[in-house]
Write a protein that holds these residues in place. Structure first.
Motif, PDB file in Angstrom:
ATOM      1  N   CYS A  51     -10.700  -5.203   4.111  1.00 21.06           N
ATOM      2  CA  CYS A  51     -10.264  -5.275   5.506  1.00 21.06           C
ATOM      3  C   CYS A  51     -11.018  -6.386   6.217  1.00 21.06           C
ATOM      4  O   CYS A  51     -12.226  -6.313   6.408  1.00 21.06           O
ATOM      5  N   ILE A  72     -10.684   4.817   8.521  1.00 24.09           N
ATOM      6  CA  ILE A  72     -10.252   3.582   9.181  1.00 24.09           C
ATOM      7  C   ILE A  72     -10.276   3.858  10.669  1.00 24.09           C
ATOM      8  O   ILE A  72      -9.712   4.861  11.121  1.00 24.09           O
ATOM      9  N   GLN A 126      -3.601  -3.106  12.005  1.00 23.61           N
ATOM     10  CA  GLN A 126      -2.333  -2.960  11.279  1.00 23.61           C
ATOM     11  C   GLN A 126      -1.990  -4.224  10.478  1.00 23.61           C
ATOM     12  O   GLN A 126      -0.845  -4.678  10.447  1.00 23.61           O
ATOM     13  N   THR A 127      -2.997  -4.755   9.823  1.00 25.18           N
ATOM     14  CA  THR A 127      -2.814  -5.996   9.068  1.00 25.18           C
ATOM     15  C   THR A 127      -2.030  -5.783   7.775  1.00 25.18           C
ATOM     16  O   THR A 127      -1.308  -6.669   7.317  1.00 25.18           O
ATOM     17  N   GLY A 128      -2.239  -4.614   7.187  1.00 21.33           N
ATOM     18  CA  GLY A 128      -1.476  -4.292   5.993  1.00 21.33           C
ATOM     19  C   GLY A 128      -2.087  -4.805   4.699  1.00 21.33           C
ATOM     20  O   GLY A 128      -1.410  -4.845   3.678  1.00 21.33           O
ATOM     21  N   PHE A 129      -3.347  -5.213   4.724  1.00 15.88           N
ATOM     22  CA  PHE A 129      -4.000  -5.660   3.490  1.00 15.88           C
ATOM     23  C   PHE A 129      -5.226  -4.800   3.178  1.00 15.88           C
ATOM     24  O   PHE A 129      -6.254  -5.303   2.761  1.00 15.88           O
ATOM     25  N   CYS A 130      -5.085  -3.498   3.377  1.00 14.06           N
ATOM     26  CA  CYS A 130      -6.219  -2.603   3.142  1.00 14.06           C
ATOM     27  C   CYS A 130      -6.747  -2.744   1.711  1.00 14.06           C
ATOM     28  O   CYS A 130      -7.949  -2.704   1.485  1.00 14.06           O
ATOM     29  N   ALA A 137     -12.389  -2.748   9.869  1.00 16.89           N
ATOM     30  CA  ALA A 137     -11.985  -1.486  10.503  1.00 16.89           C
ATOM     31  C   ALA A 137     -12.122  -0.311   9.542  1.00 16.89           C
ATOM     32  O   ALA A 137     -12.302   0.826   9.952  1.00 16.89           O
ATOM     33  N   LYS A 138     -12.042  -0.621   8.285  1.00 18.73           N
ATOM     34  CA  LYS A 138     -12.107   0.386   7.224  1.00 18.73           C
ATOM     35  C   LYS A 138     -13.556   0.520   6.762  1.00 18.73           C
ATOM     36  O   LYS A 138     -14.244  -0.483   6.629  1.00 18.73           O
ATOM     37  N   GLY A 178       1.244  -2.872   8.485  1.00 18.38           N
ATOM     38  CA  GLY A 178       0.370  -1.796   8.945  1.00 18.38           C
ATOM     39  C   GLY A 178      -0.414  -1.144   7.832  1.00 18.38           C
ATOM     40  O   GLY A 178      -0.322  -1.519   6.663  1.00 18.38           O
ATOM     41  N   THR A 179      -1.168  -0.134   8.217  1.00 17.44           N
ATOM     42  CA  THR A 179      -2.120   0.522   7.321  1.00 17.44           C
ATOM     43  C   THR A 179      -1.424   1.018   6.057  1.00 17.44           C
ATOM     44  O   THR A 179      -0.420   1.712   6.124  1.00 17.44           O
TER      45      THR A 179
HETATM   46  S1  SF4 Z   1      -7.547  -0.993   7.837  1.00 16.21           S
HETATM   47 FE1  SF4 Z   1      -5.937  -1.993   6.709  1.00 16.21          FE
HETATM   48  S2  SF4 Z   1      -4.303  -2.257   8.163  1.00 16.21           S
HETATM   49 FE2  SF4 Z   1      -6.112  -1.767   9.325  1.00 16.21          FE
HETATM   50  S3  SF4 Z   1      -6.984  -3.694   9.933  1.00 16.21           S
HETATM   51 FE3  SF4 Z   1      -7.944  -3.145   8.031  1.00 16.21          FE
HETATM   52  S4  SF4 Z   1      -6.731  -4.030   6.393  1.00 16.21           S
HETATM   53 FE4  SF4 Z   1      -5.568  -4.064   8.268  1.00 16.21          FE
END
Ligand code: SF4
Ligand SMILES: Cc1cc2nc3c(=O)[nH]c(=O)nc-3n(C[C@H](O)[C@H](O)[C@H](O)COP(=O)(O)OP(=O)(O)OC[C@H]3O[C@@H](n4cnc5c(N)ncnc54)[C@H](O)[C@@H]3O)c2cc1C
Lengths: 182, 523
Positions: free
Chosen positions: B204, B183, B196-200, B208-209, B322-323
């Motif tokens: 994403c 990530i 830091q959306t918290g829906f990994c 970012a992931k 967050g992550t």
């Molecule tokens: S990696 Fe997870 S926490 Fe980070 S932006 Fe993507 S979904 Fe959100």
């Protein structure tokens, strides 16, 4: 069709409800009133219209739902929404209607002369539920609640869950690391 | 430019599955100028289409075609038709995955020699060593942009991590950090930094992931050598009289059966579907299924020894911010049989949203003991246990005798019983996890049972000798030289680490091997 509707506050409606009926149901926490084919919460101004299940059955289901997943801070309305799918399904599937009607009748029978909602304490009602927890009826009601209750976006804030966050830019600037007590 | 290839083009490599293994292999081959047709059972959803909602996302991405279960694992009782939580979509489970990217430890490639023979476990040394895989691990880490490797900064710690770190310090753990994560902690390789959306777990939406969906596949397509065919469910692999595979029969989006001819076939449908496909490809020449002279296809199914520990505190945590998995303790990952089990486990931060927490905290549970836990959802912290489980022949994927899917293909049955070593390890981890949270002041902790399997491994395992496994050290079938396995089902044993970095490393290595063999004209 099942609809949850906001009903008029209690003083504006006259639910068809005998005084005796009122007293009988008075033992249970929140007061649900049966009127025609609807379950009404006069205090909280909402109603639930049933089409396939008896409204009494629906009222008992709502109480049962609360006893299975009791959250004192969650109003009855959300339990009603959570179980209303059984009315919809009962309308399409006679076997499901049978499962629910017979299940509730059996629950009432096991609960003594005033039926399930006539039992005043949660412990008393839970004891009856423990007795039937392996039945397909109980499992159908409990299983449906897991998604039916906890997947209502309106209840999330009650538990402090904030839900969707992408449109708000995530938590980068909204407290992902704001813990202070450690 | 995505290149559409003709069904009769028998010069292509056909890859089945577009996840960590298949998606990586496809891009690597395409970069080398090799033509690839990638058959993917699921649909293609780009990352903008992902949904920040657990059940809606599950409905969008997860594999929900019927499967059955048996065995003593609790999943069989709680989720009889959902043995695994994995994906059916372009990108495979790298859409849902959390991004934890760890290398195996040296001894984990040599479990039989290190742990010795264990009753009821079918242990075997891998035919490769850590030293052989290290250069590929380095390439994979670079490809995925793994944090805390080669100068890539770590992710910032979120609330859930901070609770874990405070407890780790109290317990004297030394190796606790925000994890080696695929990530982005800063923009890299055309991918955003984590917001830091918290829906990994839901895919994403920032990209970012790392995911094969938007990292590997578009790069491969840009070469003109890769065609991805979504909604194409492979049903059977055909072969000729010489025993070489010649093509793949698949059901297209309208359910019509087609055959794509192939020079080489690589199976990467994850560890339930890959053996299902090989078993379903049985013929008079291979009555027990393709590549199954050892009888090992479908056996040695592993799912990691997992479980979670949640703790409730008297003050708020908001673990879901967050992550999801950027936090790890590695101290228990060592092999130290004095703890009462062989192998080790990792502890990683984990958070579920309220809907999934209700479904997974204690499946089947009800009443106040259950609901008072959820009442304190915003005061909860959580961690996931991931440890090495023992391969067992009895833990296996078989074709169901009666139940068939929409295409008439028998569904997979997943049988799993815990080995005593798995149970001992899980109990140890529960104790450590609870002690950690109690050290920070938890008023209540929850040893939460394993979820449907997110890590599925071992059902077409690698072995030195053809009699012990399905594929050789390049993932090439012992029995059929133009048939490869390219996903986690190749794993000889599971290690304590989340598997994807190893799957990707093996795929990079396999691409080199396939290219070499093709130019040498040996396949
Ligand atoms: S990696 Fe997870 S926490 Fe980070 S932006 Fe993507 S979904 Fe959100
Ligand atoms: C919620 C979650 C979190 C995870 N977190 C992590 C983590 O942090 N770290 C980590 O290392 N791993 C993690 N994993 C595991 C990781 O996602 C998998 O190990 C990895 O993606 C497996 O790669 P694969 O190529 O074997 O299979 P997959 O990535 O699952 O891809 C298989 C693909 O093949 C397709 N397919 C199957 N059968 C057929 C067929 N017959 N025809 C056509 N297509 C077919 C499927 O639809 C699927 O798209 C997580 C998984 C989940 C679900």
């Amino acid at each position: 069709m099942v609809t949850i509707y906001e009903s008029k506050p209690v003083h504006e409606t006259k639910p068809v409800l005998s005084r005796r009926e009122l007293l009988k149901r008075g033992g249970v926490g929140a007061l649900l009133v049966i009127s025609g084919s609807a379950v009404i919460s006069p205090e909280h101004a909402w109603g639930l219209e049933t089409s396939a299940l008896k409204p009494e059955t629906m009222a008992t289901l709502i109480q049962m739902a609360r006893d299975i997943y009791p959250h004192d801070q969650v109003p009855d309305k959300y339990y009603a929404i959570a179980v209303k799918a059984h009315d919809e399904q009962a309308g399409k599937d006679p076997a499901h209607k049978d499962l629910i009607e017979k299940g509730i009748a059996d629950l009432d029978l096991k609960s003594g002369k005033d039926g399930y909602t006539g039992l005043g304490w949660e412990e008393q009602r839970v004891a009856v539920l423990r007795d039937i927890e392996d039945t397909p009826f109980f499992q159908a009601v409990r299983g449906g609640l897991v998604v039916g209750l906890y997947n209502q976006k309106e209840v999330w804030p009650i538990f402090g869950y904030e839900g969707e966050s992408y449109s708000k830019g995530g938590y980068m600037a909204r407290g992902f690391d704001d813990i202070e007590w450690l | 430019m995505a290149a559409p290839f003709d069904l009769n083009n028998d010069g292509v490599v056909v890859i089945i599955g577009s996840g960590a293994g298949g998606g990586t292999l496809g891009n690597e081959l395409a970069q080398k100028g090799i033509d690839v047709v990638m058959l993917e059972a699921g649909a293609r959803h780009e990352y903008e289409d992902f949904i920040n909602d657990e059940w809606d996302s599950f409905a969008q991405l997860a594999w929900t075609d019927k499967r059955t279960t048996s065995g003593d694992w609790r999943v069989a009782k709680d989720f009889p038709n959902l043995p695994a939580w994995i994906v059916k979509a372009v990108g495979g489970s790298t859409t849902h995955w959390a991004g934890a990217s760890l290398r195996f430890q040296e001894h984990e490639f040599k479990t039989l020699s290190t742990y010795g023979k264990l009753e009821g476990a079918n242990l075997l040394d891998w035919p490769i060593t850590l030293a052989e895989l290290e250069p590929y691990y380095a390439k994979a880490e670079d490809k995925l942009g793994v944090t805390l490797t080669s100068n890539i900064p770590g992710l910032p710690g979120n609330n859930n991590f901070k609770v874990m770190k405070a407890g780790a310090d109290m317990l004297g753990y030394r190796e606790c950090h925000t994890g080696r994560m695929a990530i982005n902690s800063e923009p890299r390789d055309d991918r955003n930094a984590c917001q830091q959306t918290g829906f990994c777990f839901q895919g994403c939406k920032w990209g970012a992931k790392w995911s094969t969906l938007y990292s590997e596949i578009p790069k491969g397509e840009a070469t003109g050598h890769l065609e991805v065919r979504p909604n194409a469910m492979a049903i059977k692999i055909n072969h000729d009289a010489s025993g070489k595979v010649t093509g793949v029969v698949y059901a297209d989006k309208d359910g019509r059966l087609r055959e794509q001819k192939a020079r080489i076939v690589a199976v990467a449908g994850n560890s339930i579907e890959s053996p299902r496909l090989l078993l379903n490809s049985a013929s008079s020449q291979f009555p027990d299924g393709l590549a199954n002279s050892s009888g090992q296809v479908g056996k040695n199914y592993m799912r990691h020894t997992t479980g979670s520990v949640y703790g409730i505190f008297d003050k708020p945590v908001h673990m879901y911010r967050g992550t999801t998995m950027a936090g790890i303790i590695r101290d228990e990952a060592r092999n130290d049989p004095s703890r009462g089990f062989v192998g080790g486990y990792e502890l990683e931060t984990l958070s579920l949203g309220l809907p999934f927490m209700a479904a997974f905290l204690n499946p089947g549970g009800w009443g106040r003991s259950f609901t008072t836990a959820l009442d304190h959802y915003d005061h909860m912290a959580g961690m996931w246990i991931v440890g090495e489980d023992m391969p067992r022949q009895e833990n296996r994927i078989t074709l169901h005798a009666d139940i068939k899917d929409a295409h008439g293909m028998p569904v997979a049955d997943v049988h799993f019983d815990d080995h005593a070593n798995d149970t001992a390890m899980r109990n140890h981890a529960y104790k450590q996890g609870s002690a950690l949270y109690e050290a920070v002041g938890a008023t209540r902790t929850f040893p939460t049972p394993p979820y449907p399997s997110t890590h599925n491994l071992g059902t077409n395992r690698m072995s030195e000798k053809a009699a012990d496994g399905v594929v050789n050290k390049h993932g090439q079938a012992h029995d059929i030289k133009n048939l490869f396995v390219s996903d986690g089902s190749q794993f000889t044993t599971g290690g304590a680490e989340n598997p994807t970095l190893t799957i990707v490393s093996l795929a990079i290595r396999q691409a080199e091997y396939i290219a070499g063999q093709m130019s040498a004209k040996s396949i």
